[in-house]
Design a protein around this motif. Structure first.
Motif, PDB file in Angstrom:
ATOM      1  N   GLY A   1       9.577  11.780   2.375  1.00 18.26           N
ATOM      2  CA  GLY A   1       8.907  12.035   3.639  1.00 18.26           C
ATOM      3  C   GLY A   1       9.285  11.006   4.688  1.00 18.26           C
ATOM      4  N   ARG A   2       8.474  10.935   5.733  1.00 20.25           N
ATOM      5  CA  ARG A   2       8.716   9.996   6.823  1.00 20.25           C
ATOM      6  C   ARG A   2       7.547   9.012   6.918  1.00 20.25           C
ATOM      7  N   PHE A   3       7.875   7.737   7.006  1.00 16.23           N
ATOM      8  CA  PHE A   3       6.842   6.729   7.181  1.00 16.23           C
ATOM      9  C   PHE A   3       6.248   6.819   8.589  1.00 16.23           C
ATOM     10  N   MET A   4       4.983   6.398   8.679  1.00 18.94           N
ATOM     11  CA  MET A   4       4.269   6.379   9.954  1.00 18.94           C
ATOM     12  C   MET A   4       3.920   4.925  10.272  1.00 18.94           C
ATOM     13  N   PRO A   5       4.858   4.157  10.815  1.00 18.87           N
ATOM     14  CA  PRO A   5       4.653   2.714  11.007  1.00 18.87           C
ATOM     15  C   PRO A   5       3.507   2.360  11.947  1.00 18.87           C
ATOM     16  N   ASP A   6       3.192   3.249  12.896  1.00 17.94           N
ATOM     17  CA  ASP A   6       2.103   2.957  13.839  1.00 17.94           C
ATOM     18  C   ASP A   6       0.739   2.939  13.160  1.00 17.94           C
ATOM     19  N   GLU A   7       0.640   3.519  11.976  1.00 18.44           N
ATOM     20  CA  GLU A   7      -0.630   3.570  11.246  1.00 18.44           C
ATOM     21  C   GLU A   7      -0.690   2.537  10.119  1.00 18.44           C
ATOM     22  N   ALA A   8       0.235   1.606  10.106  1.00 19.63           N
ATOM     23  CA  ALA A   8       0.311   0.634   9.017  1.00 19.63           C
ATOM     24  C   ALA A   8      -0.915  -0.279   8.987  1.00 19.63           C
ATOM     25  N   ILE A   9      -1.291  -0.685   7.780  1.00 18.41           N
ATOM     26  CA  ILE A   9      -2.377  -1.642   7.570  1.00 18.41           C
ATOM     27  C   ILE A   9      -1.793  -2.847   6.828  1.00 18.41           C
ATOM     28  N   TRP A  10      -2.093  -4.044   7.341  1.00 16.61           N
ATOM     29  CA  TRP A  10      -1.587  -5.268   6.743  1.00 16.61           C
ATOM     30  C   TRP A  10      -2.727  -5.917   5.957  1.00 16.61           C
ATOM     31  N   LEU A  11      -2.621  -5.892   4.642  1.00 19.84           N
ATOM     32  CA  LEU A  11      -3.660  -6.477   3.795  1.00 19.84           C
ATOM     33  C   LEU A  11      -3.422  -7.972   3.654  1.00 19.84           C
ATOM     34  N   ASP A  12      -4.372  -8.752   4.144  1.00 20.29           N
ATOM     35  CA  ASP A  12      -4.217 -10.205   4.236  1.00 20.29           C
ATOM     36  C   ASP A  12      -4.600 -10.894   2.926  1.00 20.29           C
ATOM     37  N   ASN A  13      -4.185 -12.152   2.822  1.00 25.93           N
ATOM     38  CA  ASN A  13      -4.532 -13.031   1.686  1.00 25.93           C
ATOM     39  C   ASN A  13      -4.040 -12.482   0.357  1.00 25.93           C
ATOM     40  N   ARG A  14      -2.810 -11.987   0.334  1.00 24.20           N
ATOM     41  CA  ARG A  14      -2.220 -11.499  -0.913  1.00 24.20           C
ATOM     42  C   ARG A  14      -1.148 -12.473  -1.379  1.00 24.20           C
ATOM     43  N   PRO A  15      -1.222 -12.931  -2.620  1.00 24.18           N
ATOM     44  CA  PRO A  15      -0.246 -13.901  -3.110  1.00 24.18           C
ATOM     45  C   PRO A  15       1.133 -13.275  -3.273  1.00 24.18           C
ATOM     46  N   LYS A  16       2.130 -14.097  -3.118  1.00 20.55           N
ATOM     47  CA  LYS A  16       3.502 -13.638  -3.295  1.00 20.55           C
ATOM     48  C   LYS A  16       3.698 -13.137  -4.723  1.00 20.55           C
ATOM     49  N   PRO A  17       4.197 -11.908  -4.891  1.00 20.41           N
ATOM     50  CA  PRO A  17       4.390 -11.388  -6.259  1.00 20.41           C
ATOM     51  C   PRO A  17       5.494 -12.134  -6.984  1.00 20.41           C
ATOM     52  N   ILE A  18       5.147 -12.695  -8.135  1.00 15.38           N
ATOM     53  CA  ILE A  18       6.092 -13.437  -8.950  1.00 15.38           C
ATOM     54  C   ILE A  18       6.209 -12.722 -10.289  1.00 15.38           C
ATOM     55  N   PRO A  19       7.384 -12.219 -10.645  1.00 18.13           N
ATOM     56  CA  PRO A  19       7.524 -11.508 -11.915  1.00 18.13           C
ATOM     57  C   PRO A  19       7.299 -12.429 -13.096  1.00 18.13           C
ATOM     58  N   GLU A  20       7.009 -11.848 -14.248  1.00 18.16           N
ATOM     59  CA  GLU A  20       6.746 -12.614 -15.466  1.00 18.16           C
ATOM     60  C   GLU A  20       7.958 -13.470 -15.823  1.00 18.16           C
ATOM     61  N   GLY A  21       7.709 -14.743 -16.102  1.00 21.30           N
ATOM     62  CA  GLY A  21       8.770 -15.653 -16.486  1.00 21.30           C
ATOM     63  C   GLY A  21       9.349 -16.441 -15.332  1.00 21.30           C
ATOM     64  N   ALA A  22       9.091 -15.991 -14.085  1.00 21.20           N
ATOM     65  CA  ALA A  22       9.612 -16.697 -12.920  1.00 21.20           C
ATOM     66  C   ALA A  22       8.646 -17.792 -12.517  1.00 21.20           C
ATOM     67  N   THR A  23       9.141 -18.769 -11.761  1.00 18.57           N
ATOM     68  CA  THR A  23       8.317 -19.883 -11.309  1.00 18.57           C
ATOM     69  C   THR A  23       8.561 -20.111  -9.831  1.00 18.57           C
ATOM     70  N   GLY A  24       7.589 -20.803  -9.194  1.00 15.08           N
ATOM     71  CA  GLY A  24       7.754 -21.189  -7.798  1.00 15.08           C
ATOM     72  C   GLY A  24       7.193 -20.170  -6.842  1.00 15.08           C
ATOM     73  N   GLY A  25       6.543 -20.655  -5.776  1.00 18.71           N
ATOM     74  CA  GLY A  25       6.066 -19.800  -4.710  1.00 18.71           C
ATOM     75  C   GLY A  25       4.804 -19.027  -5.017  1.00 18.71           C
ATOM     76  N   SER A  26       4.184 -19.294  -6.168  1.00 22.34           N
ATOM     77  CA  SER A  26       3.023 -18.497  -6.549  1.00 22.34           C
ATOM     78  C   SER A  26       1.828 -18.734  -5.632  1.00 22.34           C
ATOM     79  N   GLY A  27       1.818 -19.875  -4.921  1.00 24.60           N
ATOM     80  CA  GLY A  27       0.691 -20.160  -4.055  1.00 24.60           C
ATOM     81  C   GLY A  27       0.884 -19.653  -2.640  1.00 24.60           C
ATOM     82  N   GLN A  28       2.009 -19.060  -2.329  1.00 23.45           N
ATOM     83  CA  GLN A  28       2.274 -18.606  -0.972  1.00 23.45           C
ATOM     84  C   GLN A  28       1.488 -17.351  -0.671  1.00 23.45           C
ATOM     85  N   SER A  29       0.832 -17.324   0.485  1.00 18.98           N
ATOM     86  CA  SER A  29       0.000 -16.189   0.866  1.00 18.98           C
ATOM     87  C   SER A  29       0.727 -15.325   1.892  1.00 18.98           C
TER      88      SER A  29
END
Length: 258
Positions: free
Chosen positions: A74-102
């Motif tokens: 389909g087609r994205f509707m960027p004008d209706e986007a919602i930005w969910l705040d205070n979400r930690p940077k996704p770090i895959p299992e086994g990776a390190t670093g940046g886990s505290g970045q919001s």
């Protein structure tokens, strides 16, 4: 000995009992959280092996789609986007670093090809500007029709939110949480009863999609459980040793060295 340990030490005994109950209760809660994550991981892994569903052609309920792979066009509707705040940077299992970045989860509706329904998509994670909260990161959105693949969930995850959500909508829409039912009422459109967390990290759109496994952090729960149980055991030992020392002093004062 009973009198020396307990009867004459009511305050100390109650205090030790409180420490033991709190420590054991918190330790059991941490073990339950670890078990819950393991079961969620097992359920997700099993469902990811099932055939992929098509949001454009299949009539899907929330129960049918949850934790299943979904293909949508389909087609994205960027004008209706919602930005969910205070979400930690996704770090895959086994990776390190940046886990505290919001940062933000970018929730964007997609108008599905060939039908009137809208599908909400968690397109990925973007970093937040630490100096200016409303200055959003650059996210590239293709204007023509696109195909995405992802995993269906009831919601994109919730964070603690003070007070009730304001009915007024600012621009850009920076929210703490996402309410699928509320969005349907607000826009008066037909939408699928689930969201899709987009997969694939190769797209050059400025978003991260290195989604961690639900079992990520299980070891941390076990470590916290050990600490709480250790606190409970330490409280018991402190109470017992002090009680025995008091008992020996009483024996010595009575002339009994035994």
């Amino acid at each position: 000995m009973f009198s020396s340990l307990i009867t004459s030490r009511i305050v100390a005994t109650l205090s030790a009992l409180l420490v033991i109950l709190v420590g054991c209760g918190a330790g059991i809660w941490q073990l339950n959280r670890a078990d819950q994550k393991i079961r969620l991981g097992q359920s997700l892994a099993a469902k990811l092996q099932m055939p992929i569903l098509n949001a454009n052609t299949d009539s899907l309920s929330l129960e049918q789609a949850t934790e299943r792979r979904i293909l949508a066009r389909g087609r994205f509707m960027p004008d209706e986007a919602i930005w969910l705040d205070n979400r930690p940077k996704p770090i895959p299992e086994g990776a390190t670093g940046g886990s505290g970045q919001s940062g933000f989860y970018v929730m964007m509706p997609m108008k599905l090809d060939g039908q009137e329904a809208v599908l909400w998509v968690n397109r990925g994670w973007a970093p937040r500007n630490g100096e200016n909260r409303v200055e959003l990161p650059s996210v590239k959105t293709v204007g023509n029709e696109v195909a995405i693949e992802g995993v269906a969930f009831p919601h994109p995850g919730r964070v603690y939110e003070l007070g009730k959500k304001d009915a007024t909508q600012s621009s850009p829409r920076i929210e703490q949480n996402f309410d699928l039912g509320l969005e349907a009422q607000t826009h008066q459109w037909q939408q699928l009863p689930f969201i899709v967390r987009e997969s694939g990290s190769s797209k050059e759109d400025g978003l991260l999609r290195n989604w961690p496994s639900p079992t990520n952090g299980v070891d941390r729960h076990y470590a916290y459980a050990f600490q709480w149980f250790a606190l409970a055991f330490t409280g018991f030992l402190f109470w017992l040793i002090n009680g025995l020392m008091k008992y020996r002093r009483e024996l010595a004062a009575n002339g009994d060295k035994g």
